[in-house]
Write an enzyme that holds these catalytic residues in place. Structure first.
Site, PDB file in Angstrom:
ATOM      1  N   GLN A 254       0.837  -1.201   0.000  1.00 23.71           N
ATOM      2  CA  GLN A 254       0.000   0.000   0.000  1.00 23.71           C
ATOM      3  C   GLN A 254       0.874   1.253   0.000  1.00 23.71           C
ATOM      4  O   GLN A 254       2.080   1.177   0.253  1.00 23.71           O
ATOM      5  CB  GLN A 254      -0.885  -0.008   1.256  1.00 23.71           C
ATOM      6  CG  GLN A 254      -0.089  -0.165   2.541  1.00 23.71           C
ATOM      7  CD  GLN A 254      -0.863  -0.816   3.679  1.00 23.71           C
ATOM      8  OE1 GLN A 254      -2.083  -0.872   3.635  1.00 23.71           O
ATOM      9  NE2 GLN A 254      -0.167  -1.306   4.686  1.00 23.71           N
TER      10      GLN A 254
ATOM     11  N   HIS B 215      -7.942   3.625  19.998  1.00 25.66           N
ATOM     12  CA  HIS B 215      -7.245   2.474  20.595  1.00 25.66           C
ATOM     13  C   HIS B 215      -7.858   2.051  21.928  1.00 25.66           C
ATOM     14  O   HIS B 215      -7.989   0.856  22.203  1.00 25.66           O
ATOM     15  CB  HIS B 215      -5.748   2.781  20.715  1.00 25.66           C
ATOM     16  CG  HIS B 215      -5.080   2.887  19.378  1.00 25.66           C
ATOM     17  ND1 HIS B 215      -4.547   4.060  18.893  1.00 25.66           N
ATOM     18  CD2 HIS B 215      -4.916   1.969  18.396  1.00 25.66           C
ATOM     19  CE1 HIS B 215      -4.064   3.846  17.671  1.00 25.66           C
ATOM     20  NE2 HIS B 215      -4.278   2.598  17.354  1.00 25.66           N
TER      21      HIS B 215
ATOM     22  N   ASP C 186       0.882   0.432  13.897  1.00 26.06           N
ATOM     23  CA  ASP C 186       1.347   1.686  14.512  1.00 26.06           C
ATOM     24  C   ASP C 186       1.690   1.501  15.994  1.00 26.06           C
ATOM     25  O   ASP C 186       2.334   2.360  16.597  1.00 26.06           O
ATOM     26  CB  ASP C 186       0.314   2.813  14.324  1.00 26.06           C
ATOM     27  CG  ASP C 186      -1.054   2.462  14.888  1.00 26.06           C
ATOM     28  OD1 ASP C 186      -1.140   2.084  16.068  1.00 26.06           O
ATOM     29  OD2 ASP C 186      -2.048   2.560  14.142  1.00 26.06           O
TER      30      ASP C 186
ATOM     31  N   GLU D 296       1.521  -8.077  11.801  1.00 26.55           N
ATOM     32  CA  GLU D 296       1.277  -6.924  10.919  1.00 26.55           C
ATOM     33  C   GLU D 296       1.863  -7.245   9.546  1.00 26.55           C
ATOM     34  O   GLU D 296       3.017  -7.660   9.447  1.00 26.55           O
ATOM     35  CB  GLU D 296       1.934  -5.667  11.530  1.00 26.55           C
ATOM     36  CG  GLU D 296       2.140  -4.500  10.579  1.00 26.55           C
ATOM     37  CD  GLU D 296       0.841  -3.945   9.958  1.00 26.55           C
ATOM     38  OE1 GLU D 296      -0.105  -3.667  10.712  1.00 26.55           O
ATOM     39  OE2 GLU D 296       0.812  -3.809   8.715  1.00 26.55           O
TER      40      GLU D 296
ATOM     41  N   ASP E  39       1.247 -12.235   7.276  1.00 26.39           N
ATOM     42  CA  ASP E  39      -0.183 -12.196   6.953  1.00 26.39           C
ATOM     43  C   ASP E  39      -1.014 -12.693   8.150  1.00 26.39           C
ATOM     44  O   ASP E  39      -0.961 -13.884   8.499  1.00 26.39           O
ATOM     45  CB  ASP E  39      -0.399 -13.093   5.723  1.00 26.39           C
ATOM     46  CG  ASP E  39      -1.840 -13.109   5.265  1.00 26.39           C
ATOM     47  OD1 ASP E  39      -2.707 -12.541   5.964  1.00 26.39           O
ATOM     48  OD2 ASP E  39      -2.102 -13.711   4.211  1.00 26.39           O
ATOM     49  N   GLY E  40      -1.778 -11.806   8.734  1.00 21.12           N
ATOM     50  CA  GLY E  40      -2.575 -12.159   9.907  1.00 21.12           C
ATOM     51  C   GLY E  40      -3.666 -13.160   9.594  1.00 21.12           C
ATOM     52  O   GLY E  40      -4.083 -13.930  10.474  1.00 21.12           O
TER      53      GLY E  40
ATOM     54  N   ASP F  28      -7.090  -5.048  14.213  1.00 23.38           N
ATOM     55  CA  ASP F  28      -6.908  -3.597  14.041  1.00 23.38           C
ATOM     56  C   ASP F  28      -6.420  -3.367  12.616  1.00 23.38           C
ATOM     57  O   ASP F  28      -5.245  -3.116  12.369  1.00 23.38           O
ATOM     58  CB  ASP F  28      -5.893  -3.084  15.072  1.00 23.38           C
ATOM     59  CG  ASP F  28      -5.642  -1.586  14.933  1.00 23.38           C
ATOM     60  OD1 ASP F  28      -6.346  -0.937  14.141  1.00 23.38           O
ATOM     61  OD2 ASP F  28      -4.730  -1.089  15.616  1.00 23.38           O
TER      62      ASP F  28
ATOM     63  N   PRO G  70      -4.926  -4.788   1.384  1.00 24.16           N
ATOM     64  CA  PRO G  70      -4.492  -5.879   2.266  1.00 24.16           C
ATOM     65  C   PRO G  70      -5.490  -6.218   3.367  1.00 24.16           C
ATOM     66  O   PRO G  70      -5.422  -7.295   3.947  1.00 24.16           O
ATOM     67  CB  PRO G  70      -3.172  -5.369   2.858  1.00 24.16           C
ATOM     68  CG  PRO G  70      -3.095  -3.919   2.552  1.00 24.16           C
ATOM     69  CD  PRO G  70      -4.002  -3.647   1.390  1.00 24.16           C
TER      70      PRO G  70
END
Ligand code: PUT
Length: 282
Positions: free
Chosen positions: A31, A62, A86, A106, A138-139, A157, A164
Site C-alpha cells: 500500500q 485504541h 502503529d 502486521e 499475513d494475519g 486492528d 491488504p
C-alpha cells in the site's frame, strides 16, 4: 520541502481533511504509506490515502478497541493482535498487567518501521516490552494456522476493507478467529463508520453474530475518520461478556485512559440509533 496544504481522505462524494504537510511517502509491497505533520493533531499516518491515526488524536480509537475486550474476557494471558502496525493497540493491551504474551501480526513492515520512527508515542514502550512478539506477515494466514483455543483475546486492528485488509471482514477469517479463541475469550474488531461505511458496518456485525453467537457494536467517535462517527464490534461464544467490565482490571487502567471508563463503555454500547438497531435485527 513540500508546502503545507490540505491532506484529504476522499470517500463516496465527501472529503475528510487535515491541514498539514506530507513528511514521508512510499509505496510498500502492500500500500501507499504516508506520514504527515498536521496542524491540529501532529504527526499522523495514512494508508492508501485513508486516515489511520495521529499522535494527537488516537486514544479514542485504541482505548475503544482494546478495553472492552481486555476487561470482559475471562482470562487475558494470551492476546493476538492482527494488524495494528502503529503500535497503539499493543500499547493499550500491555497496560493490563495480566497479559503474559501478546503476539502482533502486521503485514506491512514499513508501517511498523515508520511508526517507530515518526509516531513514537503510538507504540510507547510496547516495542521493547518482553511480553510483546511482533511477526511481520499475513494475519489471515496466522489465524488459519494457529492451534484451536490458543488465545484469550483476538483483536483485529486493520484498515478499511480494501487492499491488504479486505480479507479481515469475511466469514472464513472470522471462523478461524472463533476457533482459536479459548473458552471465555473475546474477539474485537474495528467495524467502520455506521455513517460513511454503513452497509459494511451492518454486514460485519450480522456476520459476527452468525459466527460467534454473540456480537454487539459499540459506538464512539474518531474525529479524523470519515464522518467522525466510528464503531468497534465485540464478539464471544458464551454470552455478551464484553459488556461486563471486570472491576479489578478496570481499576488498574482507568486513571490512565483519556476516553474509556466503565461508564463510557456502558453508554457507548447503549448509544445505538433506532435505525441501526432495526437494521441489525432484520
Ligand atoms: N485501523 C484504522 C481503521 C480504519 C480507519 N479508516
Amino acid at each position: 520541502m513540500p508546502e503545507p496544504g490540505w491532506i484529504d481522505e476522499i470517500f463516496d462524494g465527501v472529503r475528510y481533511g487535515l491541514e498539514g504537510t506530507v513528511v514521508a511517502e512510499e509505496q510498500s509491497a502492500f500500500q501507499r504509506v504516508s506520514i504527515i505533520e498536521s496542524k491540529r493533531y501532529g504527526k499522523g499516518l495514512l494508508l492508501d490515502g485513508c486516515w489511520m491515526t495521529a499522535e494527537g488524536q488516537e486514544r479514542h480509537y485504541h482505548e475503544s478497541l482494546v478495553h472492552p475486550a481486555l476487561c470482559g474476557a475471562e482470562a487475558i494471558d494470551r492476546v493476538l493482535v492482527i494488524g495494528g502496525g502503529d503500535g497503539g493497540t499493543a500499547r493499550e493491551c500491555l497496560r493490563h498487567g495480566s497479559v503474559q504474551e501478546l503476539h502482533m501480526v502486521e503485514i506491512d513492515g514499513l508501517v511498523v518501521d515508520w511508526s517507530k520512527q515518526h509516531l513514537p508515542s503510538l507504540g510507547g514502550g510496547c516495542w521493547t516490552d518482553p511480553r510483546f512478539q511482533l511477526s511481520v506477515g499475513d494475519g489471515i494466514a496466522w489465524a488459519a494456522a494457529a492451534a484451536d483455543a490458543s488465545y484469550n483475546v483476538v483483536i483485529v486492528d486493520g484498515s478499511d476493507p480494501a487492499g491488504p485488509a479486505e480479507g479481515l471482514f469475511n466469514r472464513a477469517f472470522f471462523e478461524n478467529c472463533r476457533r482459536i479463541l479459548k473458552p471465555g475469550g473475546v474477539f474485537a474488531t474495528q467495524s467502520e463508520s455506521p455513517e460513511a461505511f454503513r452497509q459494511v458496518h451492518i454486514d460485519t456485525v450480522k456476520l459476527l453474530r452468525e459466527v460467534f453467537g454473540y456480537a454487539d457494536p459499540m459506538y464512539g467517535w474518531v474525529p479524523m475518520y470519515p464522518s467522525g462517527w466510528w464503531s468497534w464490534t465485540f464478539a464471544a461464544t458464551d454470552g455478551a461478556r464484553y459488556r461486563q467490565v471486570q472491576a479489578d482490571r478496570a481499576a488498574a487502567i482507568a486513571a490512565g485512559c483519556e476516553i474509556w471508563s466503565p461508564r463510557w463503555q456502558r453508554g457507548a454500547f447503549d448509544a445505538i440509533p433506532a435505525f441501526m438497531e432495526r437494521a441489525l435485527n432484520q
